[in-house]
Design a protein around this motif. Sequence first.
Motif, PDB file in Angstrom:
ATOM      1  N   LEU A   1       0.744  -1.336   0.237  1.00  0.00           N
ATOM      2  CA  LEU A   1      -0.012  -0.135   0.157  1.00  0.00           C
ATOM      3  C   LEU A   1       0.897   1.243   0.080  1.00  0.00           C
ATOM      4  O   LEU A   1       0.605   2.394  -0.879  1.00  0.00           O
TER       5      LEU A   1
ATOM      6  N   THR B   1      -8.100  -5.429   0.226  1.00  0.00           N
ATOM      7  CA  THR B   1      -8.378  -4.134   0.247  1.00  0.00           C
ATOM      8  C   THR B   1      -9.715  -3.571  -0.260  1.00  0.00           C
ATOM      9  O   THR B   1     -10.455  -2.761   0.440  1.00  0.00           O
TER      10      THR B   1
ATOM     11  N   ILE C   1      -7.065  -2.080   7.464  1.00  0.00           N
ATOM     12  CA  ILE C   1      -7.715  -3.208   6.744  1.00  0.00           C
ATOM     13  C   ILE C   1      -7.484  -4.477   7.461  1.00  0.00           C
ATOM     14  O   ILE C   1      -8.091  -5.294   7.587  1.00  0.00           O
TER      15      ILE C   1
END
Lengths: 266, 266, 266
Positions: free
Chosen positions: A13, A225, A259
């Motif tokens: 990410l 995600t 997450i």
Amino acid sequence: MTASISETLPASLDGIRRRRPLVHNIANIVVANVVANALLALGASPAMVESAEEAPELARAADALVINLGTISSAVAAAARLASAAALAAGRPWVLDPVAVGVLGYRTRLAAELLADKPAVIRGNASEIAALGGEAGGGKGVDSTLDTEAAATAARRLADRTKSIVVVSGAIDRITDGKRMVAIANGHPVMARVTGSGCMSSALVGAFLAVSPDPFSAAAQAMLTMAVAGEMAARRSQGPGGWSTAFFDTLYNVEAAEILKLASVS
Amino acid sequence: MTASISETLPASLDGIRRRRPLVHNIANIVVANVVANALLALGASPAMVESAEEAPELARAADALVINLGTISSAVAAAARLASAAALAAGRPWVLDPVAVGVLGYRTRLAAELLADKPAVIRGNASEIAALGGEAGGGKGVDSTLDTEAAATAARRLADRTKSIVVVSGAIDRITDGKRMVAIANGHPVMARVTGSGCMSSALVGAFLAVSPDPFSAAAQAMLTMAVAGEMAARRSQGPGGWSTAFFDTLYNVEAAEILKLASVS
Amino acid sequence: MTASISETLPASLDGIRRRRPLVHNIANIVVANVVANALLALGASPAMVESAEEAPELARAADALVINLGTISSAVAAAARLASAAALAAGRPWVLDPVAVGVLGYRTRLAAELLADKPAVIRGNASEIAALGGEAGGGKGVDSTLDTEAAATAARRLADRTKSIVVVSGAIDRITDGKRMVAIANGHPVMARVTGSGCMSSALVGAFLAVSPDPFSAAAQAMLTMAVAGEMAARRSQGPGGWSTAFFDTLYNVEAAEILKLASVS
């Protein structure tokens, strides 16, 4: 596997947000806008180019390619063939989203043909994955009529045959390389009432592929995600209109730790 | 007629939500996303396919077809001709949305030609309906410059000649079969400041046609649902951005009783 | 120059809202929906027509034309060539948005060719403007990698050579006729995380051109309106999803006095 995502997701990410990988989409033009917005909100740099004149040039320059058959025509099919071949030749990872394969003959034949260019990941609903694997899977229009459980076997077989990572989306998302299988139980039913949820998933897989060396892990990270951000957005909204707004805001603001905290992975 | 809508709307809305009819759209690509979202929010299953390779196959499989001329080209026109012919042959109801007919020559001729395939419903603004009926109606770009009152006569004549149900959208929506005429005074001015309000109306007509035996009643139910949901959304928002969000949430959550309570039908 | 915008903006904004100029867009189809909505929210009347069969007819009838190369193909290029020639012949002002010029060969050649039809305004990011001027400017996909400061010189040179007004978008927007230069320091970083911000800017330039005699002033007014409305929307939202909603509401409701109060122009 949960441990593995915990380890890899933060770096991926962060990698997307810092490096802003260029993700080339031969898009479903109906949802090209929301797919571009999902990639931008996540931190990637989308480009939607689907003419035969330009697609192969961009496929070579991009960090990943996503080919979506949602609004395929003979003109876009020509661009898709050139782009997938260019990606293969240039060693760029690419994702195949076989929208409505099994329902319409033209795209079913095209999808089978594109498999020769070795997509890193194939993502579809249960009916699409079954049909792409040559099995009768049903399907009505673009919506699956097959249980995702029933599609797990089809997914494993397709992964075995193609050597691609196969993702079956549904109430539970499954990711397999033919041997290993990850199941993600996040998400929310409202996501099936917004056009483009599946197409956005495929595009996020492209973004994670661009920064992650392992396509199996990249696909799992992307699907997690998508599912968790979708679930967070559903909690803050009262229908598909509010969900869309909240979803882009969530992708833009969410941290890997959030997450992972909500992840339901097995 | 109010009584009639009161009787039929609850069953139709419930039918769409339970049976999820497949509505095939040869869409205005500018608004294909919001049209798909309106159909999904209502409960239908949209598919946007406009290539000549696939459109006739889908038109035969779908429960209803909606042909919108908003972004017509020679390629899409070829698909539209094949699809309308396939729908006629398969006995599937279809809707013609003659966007900007009367302003641009190419689509004006195409619309006249498509009438031969007997659309169940034609929905347009006053200028478009007048032009399709062969009358000088004005119109600037895609917006009407003709009063809907003045178009009522044109609508009746067009319905008489084509045997289609004709819907004229505007501040007051009118639905006619050439003899009967329903007028709906719901809606809100902000809906003219969001692209796709008209196109979404036509798509909702398609969804109601798929579950309703009578095209006159289906068109009236769809236009009432659109207008009241739009009005409810306008009350909860401060401009066209907020309206869009609220509109999809309203279509998703609204009950037939709420629509009927706010209905202003004569 | 601030004084000049203060004097002209109220009349232009009022002119758009009263006269509703018809703005013809050969659009980036990925963002055609939001571009149409931005024009509608502002008060203009958008029409998105990009087929060779219809584009020249509409270009002659419209008050302004905007050609965006975002999703160009050989078919759309044919329409663009006919439309820009028709606009030139009919004395209609037009805007060129050279999306991703410099990155992809096909559109770079097309953009150079279209310059012969004398766009009133050219609007792009720094890399695009540099590339269009024949200078190496970098650029990755559709995003600029060149500093807008560095592009100011390229913009001046391009304006000198083409006699068009040149707008370079970025953290600071610059508008030049080759001699004069206006800089606008409004806007917000979130606007780069929503697809279509640049394309909406170009479309707003088209709307202001339709009601304003001076293209330099029209471009400055449009870019200021975009930047301030974007900034106001960013203050009321928490990410790109909420920004979009707030942006359309702001364009719909904003008064010239509010824009001028927040203006940071030099």
